[in-house]
Design a protein around this motif. Structure first.
Motif, PDB file in Angstrom:
ATOM      1  N   LEU A 110      -5.626   3.974  27.588  1.00  0.00           N
ATOM      2  CA  LEU A 110      -5.636   5.034  28.591  1.00  0.00           C
ATOM      3  C   LEU A 110      -5.138   6.361  28.030  1.00  0.00           C
ATOM      4  CD1 LEU A 110      -4.242   3.048  31.667  1.00  0.00           C
ATOM      5  CD2 LEU A 110      -6.626   3.675  31.204  1.00  0.00           C
ATOM      6  N   GLY A 111      -4.935   6.425  26.725  1.00  0.00           N
ATOM      7  CA  GLY A 111      -4.541   7.677  26.097  1.00  0.00           C
ATOM      8  C   GLY A 111      -3.117   8.092  26.390  1.00  0.00           C
TER       9      GLY A 111
ATOM     10  N   ILE B 174     -26.602   6.274  28.427  1.00  0.00           N
ATOM     11  CA  ILE B 174     -25.931   6.434  29.719  1.00  0.00           C
ATOM     12  C   ILE B 174     -25.209   7.778  29.742  1.00  0.00           C
ATOM     13  CG2 ILE B 174     -24.278   5.446  31.342  1.00  0.00           C
ATOM     14  CD1 ILE B 174     -26.704   3.643  30.779  1.00  0.00           C
ATOM     15  N   TYR B 175     -25.454   8.556  30.801  1.00  0.00           N
ATOM     16  CA  TYR B 175     -24.801   9.856  30.956  1.00  0.00           C
ATOM     17  C   TYR B 175     -23.352   9.650  31.386  1.00  0.00           C
ATOM     18  CZ  TYR B 175     -24.018  14.617  32.675  1.00  0.00           C
ATOM     19  OH  TYR B 175     -23.519  15.886  32.901  1.00  0.00           O
ATOM     20  N   PHE B 176     -22.435  10.354  30.711  1.00  0.00           N
ATOM     21  CA  PHE B 176     -21.001  10.184  30.964  1.00  0.00           C
ATOM     22  C   PHE B 176     -20.382  11.567  31.210  1.00  0.00           C
ATOM     23  CE2 PHE B 176     -16.713   8.708  29.072  1.00  0.00           C
ATOM     24  CZ  PHE B 176     -16.279   8.254  30.308  1.00  0.00           C
ATOM     25  N   PRO B 177     -20.338  11.994  32.490  1.00  0.00           N
ATOM     26  CA  PRO B 177     -19.846  13.345  32.791  1.00  0.00           C
ATOM     27  C   PRO B 177     -18.361  13.515  32.496  1.00  0.00           C
ATOM     28  CG  PRO B 177     -20.206  12.101  34.811  1.00  0.00           C
ATOM     29  CD  PRO B 177     -20.737  11.263  33.694  1.00  0.00           C
ATOM     30  N   LYS B 178     -17.978  14.743  32.269  1.00  0.00           N
ATOM     31  CA  LYS B 178     -16.586  15.075  31.959  1.00  0.00           C
ATOM     32  C   LYS B 178     -15.643  14.597  33.063  1.00  0.00           C
ATOM     33  CE  LYS B 178     -13.391  17.275  29.535  1.00  0.00           C
ATOM     34  NZ  LYS B 178     -12.985  16.805  28.183  1.00  0.00           N
ATOM     35  N   GLY B 179     -16.096  14.680  34.308  1.00  0.00           N
ATOM     36  CA  GLY B 179     -15.250  14.298  35.433  1.00  0.00           C
ATOM     37  C   GLY B 179     -14.883  12.829  35.467  1.00  0.00           C
ATOM     38  N   GLU B 180     -15.633  11.990  34.760  1.00  0.00           N
ATOM     39  CA  GLU B 180     -15.329  10.559  34.715  1.00  0.00           C
ATOM     40  C   GLU B 180     -14.541  10.185  33.462  1.00  0.00           C
ATOM     41  OE1 GLU B 180     -15.778   8.581  37.151  1.00  0.00           O
ATOM     42  OE2 GLU B 180     -16.968   9.940  38.392  1.00  0.00           O
ATOM     43  N   GLN B 181     -14.253  11.178  32.621  1.00  0.00           N
ATOM     44  CA  GLN B 181     -13.463  10.948  31.418  1.00  0.00           C
ATOM     45  C   GLN B 181     -11.987  11.187  31.720  1.00  0.00           C
ATOM     46  OE1 GLN B 181     -15.117  13.321  28.165  1.00  0.00           O
ATOM     47  NE2 GLN B 181     -17.178  13.073  29.021  1.00  0.00           N
ATOM     48  N   ILE B 182     -11.126  10.514  30.989  1.00  0.00           N
ATOM     49  CA  ILE B 182      -9.687  10.691  31.196  1.00  0.00           C
ATOM     50  C   ILE B 182      -9.299  12.102  30.765  1.00  0.00           C
ATOM     51  CG2 ILE B 182      -7.391   9.927  30.503  1.00  0.00           C
ATOM     52  CD1 ILE B 182      -8.554   7.143  30.091  1.00  0.00           C
ATOM     53  N   PRO B 183      -8.641  12.865  31.643  1.00  0.00           N
ATOM     54  CA  PRO B 183      -8.256  14.231  31.294  1.00  0.00           C
ATOM     55  C   PRO B 183      -7.474  14.278  29.979  1.00  0.00           C
ATOM     56  CG  PRO B 183      -7.875  13.842  33.626  1.00  0.00           C
ATOM     57  CD  PRO B 183      -8.242  12.518  33.023  1.00  0.00           C
ATOM     58  N   GLY B 184      -7.887  15.181  29.112  1.00  0.00           N
ATOM     59  CA  GLY B 184      -7.177  15.356  27.846  1.00  0.00           C
ATOM     60  C   GLY B 184      -7.760  14.592  26.677  1.00  0.00           C
ATOM     61  N   GLU B 185      -8.574  13.557  26.950  1.00  0.00           N
ATOM     62  CA  GLU B 185      -9.127  12.802  25.830  1.00  0.00           C
ATOM     63  C   GLU B 185     -10.308  13.553  25.224  1.00  0.00           C
ATOM     64  OE1 GLU B 185     -10.498   8.924  26.856  1.00  0.00           O
ATOM     65  OE2 GLU B 185     -11.968   9.624  28.304  1.00  0.00           O
ATOM     66  N   GLU B 186     -10.424  13.480  23.913  1.00  0.00           N
ATOM     67  CA  GLU B 186     -11.498  14.147  23.192  1.00  0.00           C
ATOM     68  C   GLU B 186     -12.383  13.097  22.544  1.00  0.00           C
ATOM     69  OE1 GLU B 186     -10.009  17.043  20.489  1.00  0.00           O
ATOM     70  OE2 GLU B 186      -8.959  18.193  22.033  1.00  0.00           O
ATOM     71  N   LEU B 187     -13.610  12.997  23.034  1.00  0.00           N
ATOM     72  CA  LEU B 187     -14.552  12.016  22.502  1.00  0.00           C
ATOM     73  C   LEU B 187     -15.323  12.621  21.336  1.00  0.00           C
ATOM     74  CD1 LEU B 187     -16.009  10.590  25.838  1.00  0.00           C
ATOM     75  CD2 LEU B 187     -14.080   9.725  24.495  1.00  0.00           C
TER      76      LEU B 187
ATOM     77  N   SER C  86     -17.218   4.983  34.323  1.00  0.00           N
ATOM     78  CA  SER C  86     -16.028   5.810  34.518  1.00  0.00           C
ATOM     79  C   SER C  86     -14.844   5.263  33.714  1.00  0.00           C
ATOM     80  CB  SER C  86     -15.664   5.852  36.008  1.00  0.00           C
ATOM     81  OG  SER C  86     -14.452   6.550  36.216  1.00  0.00           O
ATOM     82  N   ARG C  87     -13.955   6.189  33.349  1.00  0.00           N
ATOM     83  CA  ARG C  87     -12.656   5.802  32.790  1.00  0.00           C
ATOM     84  C   ARG C  87     -11.523   6.323  33.681  1.00  0.00           C
ATOM     85  NH1 ARG C  87     -11.816   4.277  27.598  1.00  0.00           N
ATOM     86  NH2 ARG C  87     -10.164   5.793  27.165  1.00  0.00           N
ATOM     87  N   THR C  88     -11.891   6.981  34.790  1.00  0.00           N
ATOM     88  CA  THR C  88     -10.882   7.500  35.712  1.00  0.00           C
ATOM     89  C   THR C  88     -10.734   6.626  36.960  1.00  0.00           C
ATOM     90  OG1 THR C  88     -12.508   8.898  36.844  1.00  0.00           O
ATOM     91  CG2 THR C  88     -11.330   9.864  34.973  1.00  0.00           C
ATOM     92  N   HIS C  89     -11.665   5.732  37.188  1.00  0.00           N
ATOM     93  CA  HIS C  89     -11.630   4.870  38.368  1.00  0.00           C
ATOM     94  C   HIS C  89     -10.387   3.972  38.318  1.00  0.00           C
ATOM     95  CE1 HIS C  89     -13.010   2.060  41.452  1.00  0.00           C
ATOM     96  NE2 HIS C  89     -13.989   2.898  41.719  1.00  0.00           N
ATOM     97  N   ARG C  90      -9.758   3.771  39.465  1.00  0.00           N
ATOM     98  CA  ARG C  90      -8.533   2.958  39.463  1.00  0.00           C
ATOM     99  C   ARG C  90      -8.806   1.518  39.065  1.00  0.00           C
ATOM    100  NH1 ARG C  90      -7.017   2.416  45.920  1.00  0.00           N
ATOM    101  NH2 ARG C  90      -8.893   1.278  46.557  1.00  0.00           N
ATOM    102  N   ASP C  91     -10.022   1.015  39.355  1.00  0.00           N
ATOM    103  CA  ASP C  91     -10.334  -0.361  38.975  1.00  0.00           C
ATOM    104  C   ASP C  91     -10.570  -0.514  37.481  1.00  0.00           C
ATOM    105  OD1 ASP C  91      -9.995  -1.487  41.440  1.00  0.00           O
ATOM    106  OD2 ASP C  91     -12.095  -1.313  42.039  1.00  0.00           O
ATOM    107  N   PHE C  92     -10.697   0.612  36.764  1.00  0.00           N
ATOM    108  CA  PHE C  92     -10.730   0.546  35.302  1.00  0.00           C
ATOM    109  C   PHE C  92      -9.401  -0.014  34.803  1.00  0.00           C
ATOM    110  CE2 PHE C  92     -10.184   2.948  31.157  1.00  0.00           C
ATOM    111  CZ  PHE C  92     -11.039   2.133  30.435  1.00  0.00           C
ATOM    112  N   VAL C  93      -8.307   0.432  35.412  1.00  0.00           N
ATOM    113  CA  VAL C  93      -6.981  -0.068  35.048  1.00  0.00           C
ATOM    114  C   VAL C  93      -6.846  -1.546  35.427  1.00  0.00           C
ATOM    115  CG1 VAL C  93      -4.495   0.199  35.429  1.00  0.00           C
ATOM    116  CG2 VAL C  93      -5.965   2.215  35.296  1.00  0.00           C
TER     117      VAL C  93
END
Length: 392
Positions: free
Chosen positions: A281-282, A175-188, A213-220
């Motif tokens: 959530l880092g 599964i492709y996971f773009p930078k924009g869907e990652q939590i800012p600042g986290e390093e995978l 996504s990890r930035t979507h509000r429903d992730f929380v």
């Protein structure tokens, strides 16, 4: 004798090739074996009908477990010379295959796979390859339909150094996971196991891909459901969420049981529940807000931790409100780069104007001065004009 042995080995080789292709494709693609076998049978049927043109009834028995591969052509038994030899057979010949054959019945005529074994295997594989993408599309849509809007675990397989985009593995799928869907600042890093929210399936009818996504509000929201049993059971309800991924979230909660404190349930004993969520959530800050049906009270709570003196709903139609806070609380209410005010506005759905009593008084004075009509200017005195003497 040697030729016969060689022919048998060739036949066995063809069968091994066919069943080997089945095993390999099933393992590689993850397609259900029944679906895969059906597609292979269709490929074999095409090959048989090429060698036996005009025949309408062919039966293929293919069983990878027992390595059974049988093909029969079905023909109707007739009494006289058949008009349609491809689909009919005279009784006398029929009884060489089935002693109990009778006119009007059908007889199965076996066809040796060795007659076209390699052609059948090749045709089957080509048919599979041509439709494998469609199988993959259908499988992907079917598999992730039940996972849509849920949290799943994923393994980081690769991270592109230049872009930060990553490739995740979920149930053997890449599964492709773009930078924009990652939590800012986290390093995978490759090998990391992370939780992701399945947003949905993009382009399901053409070239489907799974969006996570990890930035979507429903992730929380889903993280709270996992960590807080009262939310999962419906005792505590999440009413609204506003989020700045990696920085801060505001979550409005209410309790459907007067004996259960909604905020306390979310925090947990020694902050165990909310601590686990913040860790996932880092380090993202989370403000838990007590929800209220009273919009003014809800806005007041949403601006916490700032102290609010008053809230005035200026318009229900356009949802605007004026909030008064002490001068000392003004910067806290607005927040760094306006973050607290923006999150409160998203959470409540209101446009919020935040003022201190001093700034309110100044604003009202300026508005009053602007609405005052300017005094009329005094009329200018007329200066008598002397007539010029007439020319003589």
């Amino acid at each position: 004798m040697r030729r016969k042995t060689k022919a048998v080995q060739k036949n066995e080789l063809n069968l091994d090739e066919l069943f080997g292709a089945i095993d390999g494709l099933q393992e590689e693609s993850g397609i259900q074996i029944d679906d895969l076998l059906e597609k292979i049978k269709q490929g074999i049927l095409k090959a048989v009908k090429r060698d036996y043109p005009g025949n309408e009834n062919v039966m293929v028995d293919l069983d990878p477990e027992t390595r059974k591969f049988e093909i029969h052509i079905m023909k109707t038994v007739v009494e006289e010379e058949p008009e349609d030899p491809a689909n009919e057979i005279i009784l006398e010949q029929a009884r060489t295959y089935d002693p109990n054959a009778f006119v009007g019945g059908t007889v199965e005529i076996p066809v040796s796979p060795s007659t076209f074994g390699r052609v059948a295997a090749s045709s089957a594989k080509q048919s599979i390859r041509s439709d494998l993408k469609q199988f993959e599309r259908d499988r992907l849509v079917s598999q992730y339909k039940d996972k849509e809007h849920e949290i799943v675990s994923a393994t980081v397989q690769k991270v592109e150094p230049a872009t930060g985009n990553a490739i995740l593995t979920i149930d053997k799928d890449e599964i492709y996971f773009p930078k924009g869907e990652q939590i800012p600042g986290e390093e995978l890093k490759p090998g990391d196991i992370i939780k992701v929210y399945v947003v949905g399936i993009l382009n399901p009818d053409r070239k489907p891909s799974v969006k996570v996504s990890r930035t979507h509000r429903d992730f929380v929201r889903r993280l709270f459901e996992l960590e807080v049993p009262e939310i999962y059971d419906g005792i505590v309800e999440i009413k609204a969420i506003a989020r700045e991924p990696g920085s801060r979230s505001k979550i409005a909660v209410s309790s459907n049981d007067e004996n259960v404190d909604a905020i306390g349930a979310c925090i947990g004993n020694r902050r165990s529940r909310i601590g686990a969520i913040v860790s996932e959530l880092g380090g993202e800050k989370i403000d838990l807000i007590k929800y209220s049906e009273d919009d003014a009270e809800f806005i007041k709570q949403a601006l916490s931790p700032a102290e609010v003196l008053s809230v005035t709903i200026e318009s229900d139609e356009i949802k605007s409100a004026r909030v008064i806070v002490p001068e000392s609380q003004l910067s806290l209410a607005i927040g760094n780069r306006g973050q607290n005010a923006k999150l409160a506005a998203r959470l409540t759905g209101y446009k919020i104007d935040i003022l201190s009593p001093e700034s309110l008084a100044k604003k009202e004075a300026e508005e009053a001065e602007a609405t005052e009509e300017p005094a009329a200017a005094p009329a200018a005195e007329e200066t008598p004009v002397e007539e010029a003497p007439a020319e003589e």
